[in-house]
Design a protein around this motif. Structure first.
Motif, short mmCIF file in Angstrom:
data_model
loop_
_atom_site.label_atom_id
_atom_site.label_comp_id
_atom_site.label_asym_id
_atom_site.label_seq_id
_atom_site.Cartn_x
_atom_site.Cartn_y
_atom_site.Cartn_z
N PRO A 100 0.83 -1.21 0.00
CA PRO A 100 0.00 0.00 0.00
C PRO A 100 0.86 1.26 0.00
N GLY A 101 0.33 2.30 -0.58
CA GLY A 101 1.06 3.56 -0.65
C GLY A 101 1.52 3.84 -2.06
N ASP A 102 1.41 5.08 -2.47
CA ASP A 102 1.81 5.50 -3.80
C ASP A 102 3.28 5.91 -3.78
N ARG A 103 4.10 5.23 -4.54
CA ARG A 103 5.53 5.54 -4.57
C ARG A 103 5.78 6.96 -5.06
N ALA A 104 5.01 7.39 -6.04
CA ALA A 104 5.22 8.73 -6.57
C ALA A 104 4.94 9.79 -5.51
N ALA A 105 3.90 9.59 -4.72
CA ALA A 105 3.60 10.55 -3.65
C ALA A 105 4.70 10.56 -2.60
N ILE A 106 5.25 9.39 -2.28
CA ILE A 106 6.34 9.32 -1.30
C ILE A 106 7.56 10.06 -1.82
N VAL A 107 7.85 9.89 -3.09
CA VAL A 107 9.00 10.59 -3.69
C VAL A 107 8.81 12.10 -3.59
N LEU A 108 7.63 12.58 -3.94
CA LEU A 108 7.38 14.01 -3.91
C LEU A 108 7.46 14.56 -2.48
N ASN A 109 6.93 13.80 -1.52
CA ASN A 109 6.95 14.26 -0.13
C ASN A 109 8.38 14.30 0.43
N ILE A 110 9.20 13.30 0.06
CA ILE A 110 10.58 13.28 0.54
C ILE A 110 11.38 14.41 -0.10
N GLN A 111 11.19 14.62 -1.38
CA GLN A 111 11.94 15.67 -2.07
C GLN A 111 11.57 17.07 -1.57
N SER A 112 10.31 17.26 -1.24
CA SER A 112 9.87 18.58 -0.78
C SER A 112 9.99 18.76 0.73
N GLY A 113 10.10 17.64 1.44
CA GLY A 113 10.16 17.71 2.89
C GLY A 113 8.82 17.97 3.54
N GLN A 114 7.74 17.85 2.80
CA GLN A 114 6.40 18.09 3.32
C GLN A 114 5.48 16.93 2.93
N THR A 115 4.64 16.52 3.87
CA THR A 115 3.68 15.46 3.60
C THR A 115 2.32 16.09 3.30
N THR A 116 2.02 16.18 2.03
CA THR A 116 0.77 16.78 1.60
C THR A 116 0.12 15.92 0.52
N THR A 117 -1.12 16.21 0.21
CA THR A 117 -1.82 15.50 -0.85
C THR A 117 -1.35 16.02 -2.20
N ARG A 118 -0.95 15.09 -3.07
CA ARG A 118 -0.42 15.47 -4.38
C ARG A 118 -1.50 15.37 -5.44
N SER A 119 -1.37 16.22 -6.43
CA SER A 119 -2.33 16.22 -7.52
C SER A 119 -2.05 15.08 -8.48
N ALA A 120 -3.05 14.79 -9.30
CA ALA A 120 -2.89 13.71 -10.27
C ALA A 120 -1.80 14.03 -11.28
N ALA A 121 -1.65 15.31 -11.63
CA ALA A 121 -0.62 15.71 -12.58
C ALA A 121 0.78 15.49 -12.00
N GLU A 122 0.96 15.81 -10.73
CA GLU A 122 2.27 15.59 -10.10
C GLU A 122 2.59 14.10 -10.02
N ILE A 123 1.60 13.30 -9.66
CA ILE A 123 1.80 11.86 -9.57
C ILE A 123 2.15 11.29 -10.94
N ALA A 124 1.43 11.74 -11.97
CA ALA A 124 1.67 11.22 -13.32
C ALA A 124 3.07 11.58 -13.81
N ALA A 125 3.56 12.75 -13.47
CA ALA A 125 4.89 13.17 -13.91
C ALA A 125 5.98 12.30 -13.29
N VAL A 126 5.84 11.99 -12.00
CA VAL A 126 6.83 11.14 -11.34
C VAL A 126 6.75 9.71 -11.86
N ASP A 127 5.54 9.21 -12.06
CA ASP A 127 5.37 7.85 -12.60
C ASP A 127 6.02 7.73 -13.98
N ALA A 128 5.85 8.74 -14.79
CA ALA A 128 6.47 8.71 -16.12
C ALA A 128 7.98 8.81 -16.04
#
Length: 338
Positions: A57-85
């Motif tokens: 469980p858990g979205d890898r793309a969201a974890i990557v974005l949260n670690i890189q930004s240092g903030q745990t927030t809800t990510r948009s579908a566009a941000e998730i899609a960019a990391v997945d790609a």
């Protein structure tokens, strides 16, 4: 039986014994079969780990974005899609699997997206303390089990019962629980060792004992069974009739035969110790691949987790393969029975 009968038996026995060329072919065939089995086990470990990590469980793309930004927030579908790609996570799982397998066959274990460094470089830096702990624990387990076996095996029924009971209890001790107990007693209360383990000798003692004590129980059980069998063999009686002391017979003759099952068990122990080191290094806050693996699993650092799992599996498979090959070369008949 007449002399002619004896000579006939000898001729038949000689014909039944395989020649050097036949024995060589058998050794090659057995070694090839075990090599194929080792490759299959390694492939199975890679495949199973890949599937398990992919369905966690858990979205890898969201974890990557949260670690890189240092903030745990809800990510948009566009941000998730960019990391997945970017990491290829938008491709079908089967495509990701075969792509990763192809990279592994080329020696490319990927890059840790959290640390942004090659997985091989990270493992190379951390494997030294883990291997030191593993080898130390294996040697310590033998240093514990051999004197205990010599002291209690082949003795009176009460002594053998006590020896076997101690081995059974120690073999069943959970490494995590044992590590906590040793840490509380010898580091916190008695202050004989540091609370946070290091890579030096003092910092390795408690972690090594944590891994060695349960392993010593397993080795002792295997060695004891063979020891009790060997001590009843005719060569023991022959050695005693020549005036050799009981301790001499035990140490020079019986123990040599009793060590064979324990040596075989050591092949399995290397892989088990590497796996156990993951927990022990976490308990003692010791450097090594254990702490790296725990953090990479929590962060779903896919490539790093896979690299460490492949390393542990490869060590386990390689050591057991070497043990099998050595046994087969010594006696080809053992290859088919192990």
């Amino acid at each position: 039986m007449t002399a002619a009968d004896v000579s006939t038996v000898k001729v038949v026995d000689a014909e039944q014994l395989p020649g050097p060329r036949v024995q060589g072919r058998r050794v090659v065939a057995v070694v090839a079969a075990k090599l194929g089995s080792a490759v299959f086990v390694l492939w199975g470990a890679i495949t199973l780990t890949f599937v398990v990590l992919s369905v966690l469980p858990g979205d890898r793309a969201a974890i990557v974005l949260n670690i890189q930004s240092g903030q745990t927030t809800t990510r948009s579908a566009a941000e998730i899609a960019a990391v997945d790609a970017q990491y290829g996570w938008d491709r079908p799982l089967v495509v990701q699997y075969f792509s990763y397998l192809a990279n592994v066959l080329r020696g490319d274990f990927g890059t840790s997206w959290e640390l942004r460094r090659p997985v091989t470089a990270i493992i190379g830096e951390q494997i030294g303390p883990t291997l030191t702990l593993t080898v130390s624990a294996l040697l310590l387990a033998w240093l514990i089990s051999i004197p205990w076996t010599l002291l209690t095996a082949g003795r009176s029924r009460r002594t053998k019962t006590v020896g076997s009971a101690v081995e059974t209890i120690t073999a069943g001790l959970p490494q995590y629980w044992l590590g906590v107990i040793l840490l509380l007693v010898f580091a916190v209360n008695l202050r004989l060792f540091p609370v946070i383990g290091g890579v030096g000798f003092v910092g390795t003692v408690l972690p090594a004992f944590t891994l060695a004590i349960p392993l010593a129980g397993f080795i002792g059980q295997a060695t004891r069974t063979e020891f009790d069998r060997a001590i009843r063999q005719p060569f023991v009686l022959s050695a005693r009739t020549r005036g050799m002391s009981d301790n001499g017979v035990r140490l020079r003759h019986v123990l040599r035969h009793a060590l064979i099952p324990g040596i075989t068990l050591s092949g399995w122990a290397m892989g088990a110790l590497l796996s156990g080191a993951v927990l022990v290094e976490s308990v003692f806050a010791r450097p090594g691949i254990g702490a790296v693996l725990v953090k990479s699993v929590s962060d779903k650092d896919f490539e790093l987790v896979m690299g460490i799992v492949i390393l542990i599996s490869a060590v386990y498979v390689t050591v057991n393969l070497l043990v099998d090959v050595i046994y087969t070369v010594i006696d080809p008949r053992l290859g088919g029975s192990r």
